[in-house]
Design an enzyme around this catalytic site. Structure first.
Site, PDB file in Angstrom:
ATOM      1  CB  SER A  47      -0.931   0.007   1.212  1.00  0.00           C
ATOM      2  OG  SER A  47      -0.164   0.008   2.402  1.00  0.00           O
ATOM      3  CG  HIS A  48       2.441   3.363   2.476  1.00  0.00           C
ATOM      4  ND1 HIS A  48       1.561   2.662   3.250  1.00  0.00           N
ATOM      5  CD2 HIS A  48       2.075   4.663   2.591  1.00  0.00           C
ATOM      6  CE1 HIS A  48       0.704   3.501   3.818  1.00  0.00           C
ATOM      7  NE2 HIS A  48       0.995   4.716   3.437  1.00  0.00           N
ATOM      8  CG  PHE A 122       3.119  10.044  -1.128  1.00  0.00           C
ATOM      9  CD1 PHE A 122       3.468   8.718  -1.315  1.00  0.00           C
ATOM     10  CD2 PHE A 122       4.034  11.027  -1.482  1.00  0.00           C
ATOM     11  CE1 PHE A 122       4.703   8.384  -1.858  1.00  0.00           C
ATOM     12  CE2 PHE A 122       5.265  10.701  -2.020  1.00  0.00           C
ATOM     13  CZ  PHE A 122       5.607   9.369  -2.210  1.00  0.00           C
ATOM     14  CG  ASP A 179       3.190   4.207  10.405  1.00  0.00           C
ATOM     15  OD1 ASP A 179       2.275   5.001  10.668  1.00  0.00           O
ATOM     16  OD2 ASP A 179       3.740   4.139   9.279  1.00  0.00           O
ATOM     17  CG  PHE A 180      -1.529   2.751  14.991  1.00  0.00           C
ATOM     18  CD1 PHE A 180      -2.326   3.791  15.450  1.00  0.00           C
ATOM     19  CD2 PHE A 180      -0.697   2.110  15.893  1.00  0.00           C
ATOM     20  CE1 PHE A 180      -2.293   4.179  16.783  1.00  0.00           C
ATOM     21  CE2 PHE A 180      -0.643   2.499  17.233  1.00  0.00           C
ATOM     22  CZ  PHE A 180      -1.452   3.538  17.668  1.00  0.00           C
ATOM     23  CD  GLU A 189      -7.413  -1.608   6.436  1.00  0.00           C
ATOM     24  OE1 GLU A 189      -7.888  -2.661   6.874  1.00  0.00           O
ATOM     25  OE2 GLU A 189      -6.798  -0.783   7.142  1.00  0.00           O
ATOM     26  NE  ARG A 305       2.276 -10.748  14.522  1.00  0.00           N
ATOM     27  CZ  ARG A 305       2.294 -11.125  13.257  1.00  0.00           C
ATOM     28  NH1 ARG A 305       1.860 -12.329  12.928  1.00  0.00           N
ATOM     29  NH2 ARG A 305       2.700 -10.319  12.311  1.00  0.00           N
ATOM     30  N   PRO A 307       5.039  -5.129  16.856  1.00  0.00           N
ATOM     31  CG  PRO A 307       4.756  -2.850  17.264  1.00  0.00           C
ATOM     32  CD  PRO A 307       4.966  -4.146  17.959  1.00  0.00           C
ATOM     33  CB  SER A 308       7.291  -3.190  12.355  1.00  0.00           C
ATOM     34  OG  SER A 308       6.585  -1.983  12.466  1.00  0.00           O
ATOM     35  NE  ARG A 310       2.273  -8.460   7.386  1.00  0.00           N
ATOM     36  CZ  ARG A 310       0.996  -8.088   7.282  1.00  0.00           C
ATOM     37  NH1 ARG A 310       0.049  -9.009   7.304  1.00  0.00           N
ATOM     38  NH2 ARG A 310       0.669  -6.836   7.143  1.00  0.00           N
ATOM     39  NE  ARG A 311       6.905  -1.711   8.536  1.00  0.00           N
ATOM     40  CZ  ARG A 311       8.078  -1.244   8.910  1.00  0.00           C
ATOM     41  NH1 ARG A 311       9.122  -1.274   8.077  1.00  0.00           N
ATOM     42  NH2 ARG A 311       8.246  -0.727  10.108  1.00  0.00           N
TER      43      ARG A 311
END
Lengths: 345, 345
Positions: A47-48, A122, A179-180, A189, A305, A307-308, A310-311
């Protein structure tokens, strides 16, 4: 089997940068944009990733961002506030210019802020958070967006999806980063649900009359809701105050007034706060970085978990194996490179 | 009709302060505690009013807070970090000592932090946020608590209810202030459900096996959940990192280890960040305070509420009409004044 192409991160960067240069962006704009977009692809954060190129070019074409802007640093000696004016360009080169000065100031004073003004924004905030943690500092980053979220108890778009991001440096590994959006869901979404003809989960949105809705069309015509009820609504409001009003830049309703649409990248400011754990912990028992690892181990040890993650897993793969794009994505990159701004409406 | 007694704010302050002095607290401790407790009663925020006296005294009696502590200021010239060591006393006198220095530093540098170390903390954060906004500054306040909240995806208490509070000064009225637990509910609310024999709403808690529960007993033996799912969990973790580990003070699991109970007031540190809207907005168009009013009007104009309004309404009443206590509350105050630490177990 679908045809795919695998590019090294460097090769993808070169290609994305070439697109921006072809579209008329100057070197500092094109380089910084390519870095953040390639970081998205590298981290499998589609998405980014390259998906964002078109929106950036549309915003250039609409005259809402200056392709040849050169950001200006006001290092503001003697203050804990470092300012960069993006001069109507994208936020990313302004951030890159400011972050070393921010880091030096935060190390010297313990806490410091970087303000970016007059920028088009953006990208995700995590690349910026990670630039702060790369300096060995903890970082808080926030900015407004367009008015698409109703405050809790309200019935009309007013707040933005106002992202809130934080990072803590981990000397021997990827940082702790979140980051949310401060809305329940990102606007994208809801758009994806609409395209797929799927209903939204309850609690995401209200319609134009302020009634709860699970219909994505009605939600897009109405307003999204903040995450976590009145608490998320309060945090979203705080972001309007600190990262819009306090820094002398646009709030989310003002951004929407200025652009007249949510299809272009928003024009506003950004606030980054950096803190030196070493300066804060000085003279106190324990090493803050080691103690943080104990906390992270306790979180992971009970099956939760960080965060992040998976990245970071995707990043590791991309760094050795490269980034794989579909034939359609490669064609899109070729088309953007070939036609420049003519490729976008 | 139940008998009630109405006291002026000053009279209630005198009575509460006398209780703390009788219990052996020194003047700075007793005065600061009385101010924050009376502020709770004044604002009809009963959960942080005179109800809290007993817990404070129990903590003194248990030897977990120093009744005669005199906080020490390290003004840390040349830094944006002001530190106050509470010397094992309550956080409140340490905060009162630090806040003028914090304000001066934030006005000079634009942003500054106040760290309170080695304190016992039982009060709401809004009195501290309001002390910052009274200086014309925006403030962010946070601290850990005891480990009673499971991180999202986990199954055991690890995070605290970690309050997060923010304030923005409004020159012609009460400030914009929020102050909330980063758990779905405060622990006290679960206790109230238990006493009333009522089931909890879904999503508040898990039992000792990590399964969702609506039974308050099972919830108290298990863990509470963060507000807003993984987002609230991430904010709670950020508070452990910044207001525990970074400032060299205890995290929520360490607090619980130290106290061995959640029935005493927790011992940890606190982080207060103050920002000068004037310094941040300098050289930019628009007056930040006037622009904030436009935002607040838009929120209220669509039927949403600003946080803390109920408190401010109650405050106005109390300031003219005084604070009304029940006969049981008055008896309790008399008993505490009469018996001192012997009144608590």
């Amino acid at each position: 089997m679908t045809q795919t192409t695998t590019l090294s991160i460097a090769a993808l960067h070169e290609r994305v940068e070439a697109i921006f240069l072809k579209a008329g962006l100057n070197g500092v704009q094109a380089g910084a944009l390519a870095r953040v977009i390639v970081a998205g692809e590298r981290d499998a954060c589609k998405s980014h990733g390259i998906y964002r190129i078109e929106g950036a070019l549309r915003t250039v074409k609409a005259g809402k961002v200056k392709a040849d802007a050169v950001p200006e640093l006001d290092s503001n000696e003697g203050s804990a506030i470092v300012k960069v004016n993006a001069k109507g360009g994208f936020a990313n080169p302004a951030f890159e210019l400011g972050v070393p000065v921010l880091a030096e100031r935060a190390r010297k004073l313990g806490i410091a802020a970087l303000v970016i003004n007059d920028c088009t924004h953006f990208s995700a905030l995590w690349p910026e958070v990670e630039a702060v943690t790369n300096e060995g500092l903890a970082g808080l980053v926030m900015c407004p967006s367009y008015a698409t979220v109703a405050p809790t108890g309200g019935n009309k778009p007013l707040l933005g999806t106002n992202p809130f991001a934080f990072g803590w440096p981990r000397p021997n590994g990827s940082p702790y980063v979140f980051d949310f959006a401060t809305s329940v869901a990102a606007r994208g979404e809801i758009e994806l649900h609409r395209r797929a003809g799927k209903q939204l989960p309850e609690g995401w949105a209200i319609d134009a009359e302020g009634n709860p809705t699970t219909d994505p069309e009605a939600a897009l015509a109405g307003a999204m809701l903040p995450f976590g009820g009145h608490k998320g609504s309060a945090i979203g409001t705080m972001i309007e105050l600190l990262a819009g009003i306090m820094i002398g830049d646009l709030t989310s309703p003002e951004v929407l007034d200025y652009l007249g649409t949510t299809t272009l990248a928003p024009f506003h400011g950004e606030l980054i706060i950096a803190m030196s754990p070493e300066a804060f912990a000085k003279g106190r028992p324990g090493d803050p970085f080691a103690r943080a690892e104990t906390l992270f181990e306790a979180i992971v040890g009970q099956g939760a978990r960080l965060p992040s993650q998976r990245r970071f897993v995707a990043r590791k793969t991309s760094e050795t194996a490269g980034v794989t794009l579909t034939a359609a994505e490669m064609e899109q990159l070729d088309r953007l490179l070939d036609k420049g701004l003519d490729a976008v409406s």
